[in-house]
Design a protein around this motif. Structure first.
Motif, PDB file in Angstrom:
ATOM      1  N   SER A  48       2.294   7.122   7.379  1.00 56.90           N
ATOM      2  CA  SER A  48       2.982   5.933   6.865  1.00 56.90           C
ATOM      3  C   SER A  48       2.136   5.244   5.798  1.00 56.90           C
ATOM      4  O   SER A  48       2.663   4.799   4.769  1.00 56.90           O
ATOM      5  N   GLY A  49       0.833   5.168   6.035  1.00 56.39           N
ATOM      6  CA  GLY A  49      -0.053   4.587   5.035  1.00 56.39           C
ATOM      7  C   GLY A  49      -0.112   5.430   3.777  1.00 56.39           C
ATOM      8  O   GLY A  49      -0.107   4.905   2.659  1.00 56.39           O
ATOM      9  N   PHE A  50      -0.133   6.740   3.952  1.00 51.61           N
ATOM     10  CA  PHE A  50      -0.180   7.659   2.805  1.00 51.61           C
ATOM     11  C   PHE A  50       1.061   7.503   1.935  1.00 51.61           C
ATOM     12  O   PHE A  50       0.988   7.575   0.701  1.00 51.61           O
ATOM     13  N   LEU A  51       2.210   7.287   2.570  1.00 46.26           N
ATOM     14  CA  LEU A  51       3.473   7.213   1.844  1.00 46.26           C
ATOM     15  C   LEU A  51       3.801   5.807   1.341  1.00 46.26           C
ATOM     16  O   LEU A  51       4.809   5.617   0.657  1.00 46.26           O
ATOM     17  N   THR A  52       2.973   4.836   1.690  1.00 44.96           N
ATOM     18  CA  THR A  52       3.202   3.471   1.201  1.00 44.96           C
ATOM     19  C   THR A  52       2.861   3.405  -0.282  1.00 44.96           C
ATOM     20  O   THR A  52       1.758   3.744  -0.697  1.00 44.96           O
ATOM     21  N   SER A  53       3.814   2.977  -1.076  1.00 44.47           N
ATOM     22  CA  SER A  53       3.613   2.952  -2.525  1.00 44.47           C
ATOM     23  C   SER A  53       2.948   1.658  -2.975  1.00 44.47           C
ATOM     24  O   SER A  53       3.103   0.608  -2.339  1.00 44.47           O
ATOM     25  N   GLU A  54       2.221   1.753  -4.056  1.00 48.38           N
ATOM     26  CA  GLU A  54       1.607   0.558  -4.631  1.00 48.38           C
ATOM     27  C   GLU A  54       2.679  -0.413  -5.147  1.00 48.38           C
ATOM     28  O   GLU A  54       2.477  -1.623  -5.120  1.00 48.38           O
ATOM     29  N   ASN A  55       3.802   0.126  -5.573  1.00 48.04           N
ATOM     30  CA  ASN A  55       4.882  -0.737  -6.053  1.00 48.04           C
ATOM     31  C   ASN A  55       5.382  -1.662  -4.960  1.00 48.04           C
ATOM     32  O   ASN A  55       5.669  -2.841  -5.207  1.00 48.04           O
ATOM     33  N   ALA A 124       4.492  -2.491  15.075  1.00 44.44           N
ATOM     34  CA  ALA A 124       3.103  -2.322  14.616  1.00 44.44           C
ATOM     35  C   ALA A 124       3.074  -1.969  13.128  1.00 44.44           C
ATOM     36  O   ALA A 124       2.210  -2.459  12.382  1.00 44.44           O
ATOM     37  N   LEU A 125       4.017  -1.150  12.689  1.00 43.82           N
ATOM     38  CA  LEU A 125       4.073  -0.775  11.277  1.00 43.82           C
ATOM     39  C   LEU A 125       4.405  -1.983  10.400  1.00 43.82           C
ATOM     40  O   LEU A 125       3.883  -2.114   9.287  1.00 43.82           O
ATOM     41  N   PHE A 126       5.234  -2.874  10.906  1.00 45.66           N
ATOM     42  CA  PHE A 126       5.537  -4.112  10.188  1.00 45.66           C
ATOM     43  C   PHE A 126       4.272  -4.933   9.982  1.00 45.66           C
ATOM     44  O   PHE A 126       3.976  -5.387   8.870  1.00 45.66           O
ATOM     45  N   TRP A 127       3.494  -5.105  11.050  1.00 38.48           N
ATOM     46  CA  TRP A 127       2.260  -5.904  10.954  1.00 38.48           C
ATOM     47  C   TRP A 127       1.232  -5.213  10.067  1.00 38.48           C
ATOM     48  O   TRP A 127       0.506  -5.876   9.312  1.00 38.48           O
ATOM     49  N   CYS A 128       1.153  -3.874  10.155  1.00 36.33           N
ATOM     50  CA  CYS A 128       0.207  -3.136   9.304  1.00 36.33           C
ATOM     51  C   CYS A 128       0.529  -3.337   7.825  1.00 36.33           C
ATOM     52  O   CYS A 128      -0.367  -3.576   7.002  1.00 36.33           O
ATOM     53  N   SER A 129       1.810  -3.229   7.484  1.00 32.98           N
ATOM     54  CA  SER A 129       2.201  -3.397   6.086  1.00 32.98           C
ATOM     55  C   SER A 129       1.961  -4.834   5.631  1.00 32.98           C
ATOM     56  O   SER A 129       1.581  -5.079   4.483  1.00 32.98           O
ATOM     57  N   ILE A 162       1.586  -7.020  18.823  1.00 29.15           N
ATOM     58  CA  ILE A 162       0.493  -7.312  17.898  1.00 29.15           C
ATOM     59  C   ILE A 162      -0.823  -6.689  18.359  1.00 29.15           C
ATOM     60  O   ILE A 162      -1.681  -6.340  17.540  1.00 29.15           O
ATOM     61  N   ASP A 163      -0.988  -6.509  19.671  1.00 27.10           N
ATOM     62  CA  ASP A 163      -2.246  -5.961  20.178  1.00 27.10           C
ATOM     63  C   ASP A 163      -2.465  -4.512  19.768  1.00 27.10           C
ATOM     64  O   ASP A 163      -3.579  -3.999  19.835  1.00 27.10           O
ATOM     65  N   THR A 164      -1.416  -3.822  19.319  1.00 23.88           N
ATOM     66  CA  THR A 164      -1.566  -2.423  18.890  1.00 23.88           C
ATOM     67  C   THR A 164      -2.052  -2.307  17.448  1.00 23.88           C
ATOM     68  O   THR A 164      -2.412  -1.223  16.996  1.00 23.88           O
ATOM     69  N   VAL A 165      -2.070  -3.440  16.738  1.00 22.33           N
ATOM     70  CA  VAL A 165      -2.294  -3.411  15.289  1.00 22.33           C
ATOM     71  C   VAL A 165      -3.716  -3.000  14.882  1.00 22.33           C
ATOM     72  O   VAL A 165      -3.870  -2.215  13.942  1.00 22.33           O
ATOM     73  N   PRO A 166      -4.784  -3.517  15.518  1.00 21.05           N
ATOM     74  CA  PRO A 166      -6.123  -3.156  15.027  1.00 21.05           C
ATOM     75  C   PRO A 166      -6.362  -1.656  14.909  1.00 21.05           C
ATOM     76  O   PRO A 166      -6.864  -1.176  13.884  1.00 21.05           O
ATOM     77  N   LEU A 167      -5.988  -0.889  15.940  1.00 21.18           N
ATOM     78  CA  LEU A 167      -6.175   0.560  15.868  1.00 21.18           C
ATOM     79  C   LEU A 167      -5.204   1.195  14.884  1.00 21.18           C
ATOM     80  O   LEU A 167      -5.576   2.061  14.092  1.00 21.18           O
ATOM     81  N   ALA A 168      -3.944   0.751  14.935  1.00 18.53           N
ATOM     82  CA  ALA A 168      -2.941   1.316  14.037  1.00 18.53           C
ATOM     83  C   ALA A 168      -3.317   1.092  12.578  1.00 18.53           C
ATOM     84  O   ALA A 168      -3.176   1.993  11.741  1.00 18.53           O
ATOM     85  N   PHE A 169      -3.796  -0.105  12.268  1.00 16.29           N
ATOM     86  CA  PHE A 169      -4.119  -0.445  10.886  1.00 16.29           C
ATOM     87  C   PHE A 169      -5.272   0.403  10.356  1.00 16.29           C
ATOM     88  O   PHE A 169      -5.326   0.713   9.158  1.00 16.29           O
ATOM     89  N   MET A 170      -6.171   0.789  11.219  1.00 12.92           N
ATOM     90  CA  MET A 170      -7.297   1.628  10.802  1.00 12.92           C
ATOM     91  C   MET A 170      -6.790   2.930  10.186  1.00 12.92           C
ATOM     92  O   MET A 170      -7.217   3.343   9.099  1.00 12.92           O
ATOM     93  N   PHE A 171      -5.840   3.580  10.859  1.00  9.43           N
ATOM     94  CA  PHE A 171      -5.303   4.835  10.349  1.00  9.43           C
ATOM     95  C   PHE A 171      -4.377   4.600   9.162  1.00  9.43           C
ATOM     96  O   PHE A 171      -4.383   5.366   8.195  1.00  9.43           O
ATOM     97  N   TYR A 172      -3.603   3.542   9.232  1.00 13.14           N
ATOM     98  CA  TYR A 172      -2.655   3.206   8.166  1.00 13.14           C
ATOM     99  C   TYR A 172      -3.389   2.893   6.866  1.00 13.14           C
ATOM    100  O   TYR A 172      -3.087   3.462   5.809  1.00 13.14           O
TER     101      TYR A 172
END
Length: 321
Positions: A48-55, A124-129, A162-172
């Motif tokens: 998901s992080g890889f496919l997130t565009s800069e735009n 979690a993906l919402f919070w990561c983005s 929200i508690d899943t975000v710290p680990l998820a964000f690392m990979f994202y």
């Protein structure tokens, strides 16, 4: 197919979603489930992080939030409603379980206490983005540090996962920031496929050895064993191995693999309901071969259904084309 489509990403997502489905079976060999849990959701945050565009990161806050609410939050609640139908039927026919807890957990986004179990991924993906959109390393460290601190002292699920975000964000975030270098690595592997053929099995074996020594990590529970650094390294090793083997497989430009890749959100959120329904009718989980085959069948059937979902119920896939 779009000319600029990254075929190896399709293979990564196809392999990953099959492992997600298989990982939610009550397999006879619990070590296979534990092994899959070492990396399967980390893989999807990474992709998901890889496919997130800069735009998308350069959108105004108003447009950004609108886009993420439509693509992640609204589907989350729609899947909770859909996945709540079967438990509601079970309640009406007299089966007893914590139905009211599931309703409450689904509304406020408590992991492990929601009708659509994998729905936590969308939250979690919402919070990561959202964190990535701040584009401020100090804000990110402050917020993530605060969450880790609270998670350490409050051993229970948090509101909206929200508690899943710290680990998820690392990979994202790692995939987003280093996608340029990741692409270079994958291009190198594509030109030297013997490297992937030689080292990928070794990486999978190492991950298996690590699992056998320290147990599984679980992003859903914000748990990375008592050896967190080793667990995280193992997850990255497995992710790299799957990416590498996918580069090799990308020479097989299969339209159906592309379709599976485009169906991962629907498959992820619906497959557990299908598994629950099927296992009530047929005992398919005590035989490893049958489990492997039925997980593949569920993945394929939901893939075939997805184009109709995209056409008639686009909100279920976040209005994605």
């Amino acid at each position: 197919m779009a000319e600029n489509r990254i075929v190896w990403i399709d293979w990564v997502k196809a392999i990953g979603i099959y492992l997600v489905v298989l990982g939610h079976y009550d397999l006879p060999n619990k070590d296979i489930t534990g092994y899959i849990f070492m990396f399967h959701m980390a893989l999807f945050f990474f992709i998901s992080g890889f496919l997130t565009s800069e735009n998308s990161m350069n959108l105004s806050w108003k447009d950004f939030l609108k886009k993420k609410i439509v693509s992640l939050i609204i589907p989350y609640y729609l899947y909770q409603l859909i996945c709540g139908i079967w438990p509601t039927i079970l309640v009406f026919i007299g089966k007893e379980f914590n139905y009211s807890d599931l309703i409450f957990g689904s509304v406020i986004g408590l992991p492990l206490k929601m009708f659509c179990g994998p729905g936590w991924f969308l939250l979690a993906l919402f919070w990561c983005s959202l964190l990535l959109r701040f584009n401020n390393i100090y804000i990110n460290f402050l917020l993530l540090g605060g969450l880790l601190y609270l998670r350490y002292f409050i051993d229970r699920p948090f509101l909206m996962s929200i508690d899943t975000v710290p680990l998820a964000f690392m990979f994202y975030a790692s995939a987003y920031y280093f996608k340029k270098y990741r692409t270079i690595v994958m291009l190198y592997i594509s030109k030297h496929k013997y490297i992937a053929s030689l080292f990928t099995p070794i990486l999978f074996v190492i991950v298996g050895i690590i699992y056998s020594l320290i147990g599984q990590q679980n992003l859903l529970l914000a748990y990375v064993t008592d050896k967190p650094i080793v667990s995280i390294i193992a997850a990255y090793m497995a992710i790299f191995a799957i990416c590498a083997i996918s580069v090799v497989l990308s020479e097989i430009n299969s339209p159906f693999i592309t379709q599976i890749s485009n169906s991962t959100l629907f498959i992820m959120c619906i497959h557990m309901v299908i598994i629950s329904f099927v296992t009530v009718v047929i005992d398919i989980q005590n035989n490893m071969i049958i489990s492997l085959i039925s997980a593949l069948i569920i993945t394929c059937v939901l893939t075939i259904i997805t184009p109709y979902i995209r056409r008639f119920f686009p909100l279920l896939i976040g209005n994605r084309k």
